[in-house]
Design an enzyme around this catalytic site. Sequence first.
Site, PDB file in Angstrom:
ATOM      1  N   ASP A   1      18.926   3.605  -3.785  1.00 52.02           N
ATOM      2  CA  ASP A   1      19.551   2.898  -4.590  1.00 52.02           C
ATOM      3  C   ASP A   1      21.055   3.189  -4.068  1.00 52.02           C
ATOM      4  O   ASP A   1      21.875   2.919  -4.856  1.00 52.02           O
ATOM      5  CB  ASP A   1      20.072   4.593  -6.117  1.00 52.02           C
ATOM      6  CG  ASP A   1      20.420   5.492  -4.809  1.00 52.02           C
ATOM      7  OD1 ASP A   1      20.161   5.371  -3.757  1.00 52.02           O
ATOM      8  OD2 ASP A   1      21.562   5.903  -5.478  1.00 52.02           O
TER       9      ASP A   1
ATOM     10  N   LYS B   1      17.953   8.568   7.064  1.00 48.04           N
ATOM     11  CA  LYS B   1      19.291   7.170   6.786  1.00 48.04           C
ATOM     12  C   LYS B   1      19.766   6.261   6.636  1.00 48.04           C
ATOM     13  O   LYS B   1      20.429   7.379   6.656  1.00 48.04           O
ATOM     14  CB  LYS B   1      17.822   6.661   5.381  1.00 48.04           C
ATOM     15  CG  LYS B   1      16.718   7.232   4.417  1.00 48.04           C
ATOM     16  CD  LYS B   1      16.610   7.154   2.916  1.00 48.04           C
ATOM     17  CE  LYS B   1      17.130   8.187   2.264  1.00 48.04           C
ATOM     18  NZ  LYS B   1      17.268   7.912   0.841  1.00 48.04           N
TER      19      LYS B   1
ATOM     20  N   ASP C   1       0.989  -0.921  -0.321  1.00 49.07           N
ATOM     21  CA  ASP C   1       0.132  -0.505  -0.036  1.00 49.07           C
ATOM     22  C   ASP C   1       0.718   0.703  -0.267  1.00 49.07           C
ATOM     23  O   ASP C   1       0.253   2.771  -0.604  1.00 49.07           O
ATOM     24  CB  ASP C   1      -0.831  -0.754   1.222  1.00 49.07           C
ATOM     25  CG  ASP C   1      -1.839  -1.532   1.436  1.00 49.07           C
ATOM     26  OD1 ASP C   1      -2.581  -1.817   0.352  1.00 49.07           O
ATOM     27  OD2 ASP C   1      -2.065  -1.723   2.124  1.00 49.07           O
TER      28      ASP C   1
END
Lengths: 303, 303
Positions: free
Chosen positions: B252, B224, B19
Amino acid sequence: MTAHINSKEQVEAILDKYDYFLFDCDGVLWLGDHLLPWVVETLDLLKQRGKSIVFVTNNSTKSRNDYLKKFAKLGIDGIKKQEVFGSSYASANYIDKILKLPKEQKIWVLGEQGIEQELSELGYKTIGGSDPAYNIQFDENHPDLNQLDDSVGAVIAGLTTNVNYLKLSITLQYLLKNNKSLPFIATNIDSTFPMKGKLMIGAGSIIETVSFASGRQPDAICGKPNQSMMDSIKADNPPLQQSPARGLMIGDRLNTDMRFGLEGGLDTLLVLTGIESLQSIEQSNIKPTYYANKLGDFYQLTK
Amino acid sequence: MTAHINSKEQVEAILDKYDYFLFDCDGVLWLGDHLLPWVVETLDLLKQRGKSIVFVTNNSTKSRNDYLKKFAKLGIDGIKKQEVFGSSYASANYIDKILKLPKEQKIWVLGEQGIEQELSELGYKTIGGSDPAYNIQFDENHPDLNQLDDSVGAVIAGLTTNVNYLKLSITLQYLLKNNKSLPFIATNIDSTFPMKGKLMIGAGSIIETVSFASGRQPDAICGKPNQSMMDSIKADNPPLQQSPARGLMIGDRLNTDMRFGLEGGLDTLLVLTGIESLQSIEQSNIKPTYYANKLGDFYQLTK
C-alpha cells in the site's frame, strides 16, 4: 589565525576593544553544577570596567528566572534578568513579537517548564509541556490524539527528558493539522549537550523525530547559531545593534557559539573547558578570533 | 502506465504470470485490527493455485510467532512461520548471518519484544528493549549510562511506543562507544505508520534521534525498501532468487513496498486500502505495474 590568550597585554587589549561580552553558559561558566575557576572574578572584572554582559543559552528547560536562581546558587551574584537570553525566552518572544500570535490562542509545547514560564509571562496559555498528565504510557485512544484543541495556534519543540511516545505523537498531529500550517518553532537544534563527561541527547535530536515524521523543518529556530536569537539580543541592546564589532561572543562550541557570533558580526572567543579542543579549531572551517584555555584566564592573567 | 485490475481476465493473467506473491500486511490484509474484505478468500485462491506466499512487514514490534497469532486471530489460518518475514527477524538474521556476531556478545535493543524474541531464537542475549527496568524517569546517574556493558557487540533500533529519554541516552552511549564502531542496525526507517486514520511516529523517526545525536547513519536497514531484506527472502526462496520476475510484490506504499519490489526485480501491485491514492501514483516517480482498489478484488473478480 586564532590567537591564544595567554598574556596580560592581550587581556587588556580585549578589554579596550569590546563593550559587549556575550557568554554561552554551560562549558564556559560552569560544567553542570560545578562553577569553573575564576569565573566570578572574571565577571567582576568586566563589570568593574563597565562592560555590558549578556548570557546566551540554548537550554530551553530553564526560564530566565530559573537561570537567575542558578547563577545565585553557584555564587554568581547580581545578575539581572535582562542580561539573560535563553532559547525559551527567545522562542516565546518570537511567538509574541514576530508571529504576533493572539493571546487567546494556545501553544502546544514539547518541552519543559522554561518554555511554559516564558510564554506565561507574555500572557500565553500552553498545553502539553511539563503537564504530568502526559507522562503516561502510550494509548492510541488517548483523547488528545483523537481530538486536537482548535485553539492551539503554534507548536514549540525543545529539550525534554520526559519525552515519550504520547507527547511525540500528539506533537506530530499538531504539526500535520490544517495542512501543516501551524507555526513550528524550535528552541534550538543542538544535537547533543555535555553532561558529566558524556554527550546527552539534545533538543535538536528530539526535534528530528517530529520533523522527520511530519516532513516539516521548523519555521524558526530560536537558539544559537540562528540569527533570530542574535536579532532579539541586538533589539534589546541598541549599542550592539549599531556596532556589532564592539561585541565579543565567548563560548565552547564552534558550530553554535562561534558561528553565532561570527554571523552576527561579532568577534569570537573559544574556551577549551567544554567540548572543543585545539585540534577542533584546526579541523574546523570556523575560525574564532581568539581562544583561551578557560574563561578564568582573563582574571588570572591580569593579576 | 499502471494498469487498473478490474476484470476477471486480468486476475487470471496475473495468476498465470507469477509464482510468488509477496504481501505487505497492514493496509493490505488488514487495517489495525480489522481484516479487509475478501482477504481470506483471496489468499485461499492463491494457495489453491499453488502459489508461494510471503508476508513482508516492517513492523519490528512483533516477532514471526506474534504474527502467526495475529493471522490466526483475524481468521487467516494455516500460515507457516517461514512465510512471514518481519523486520525484527530480518535484523536478527542480519546480525547472525551477515555480521556473524559471536553468540557470547549481547545486543543493545531500542525497540520491543519482536526484536528480542527473534534474537533469542538465534541464541543471542539482549539488554534494553522491553525490559521494564528502563521504563523510568531519566536520571543522569543511572548506572547503565555510566557503566556501559563491554559484552555488547551491536545496537538494534526500531519502533517502540515505550521510548523515553533514558533509553535514547543509553542508545547514544553505545553508538558513540569505541569510536562509533559498534554495528548499528535499523529494523526499518518508515517515518510514520497509519493507525486508526492517523499517522503515528514510525521507527525511522525514532531512529533519527539517535542517528542525529551520534552523527551516525545505520550500517544496515533490515526493512523495506532496503534490499538486504529482499536478499534474505530470496535466500530462503531459491526459485524467486532465480526468477524474480515471477514474483509480484503487493503493498500500500509507493516509497517502501513498490520501491522494494521494483528494486528487487519483481513486478508490483499497489492497493488503495492504505495510505496511497490514485493521485499519489500520478505524482510519484515510482510506477507500480498494477493497482487495485483492494486486495479482495482478486477474489471478487474471479466470481
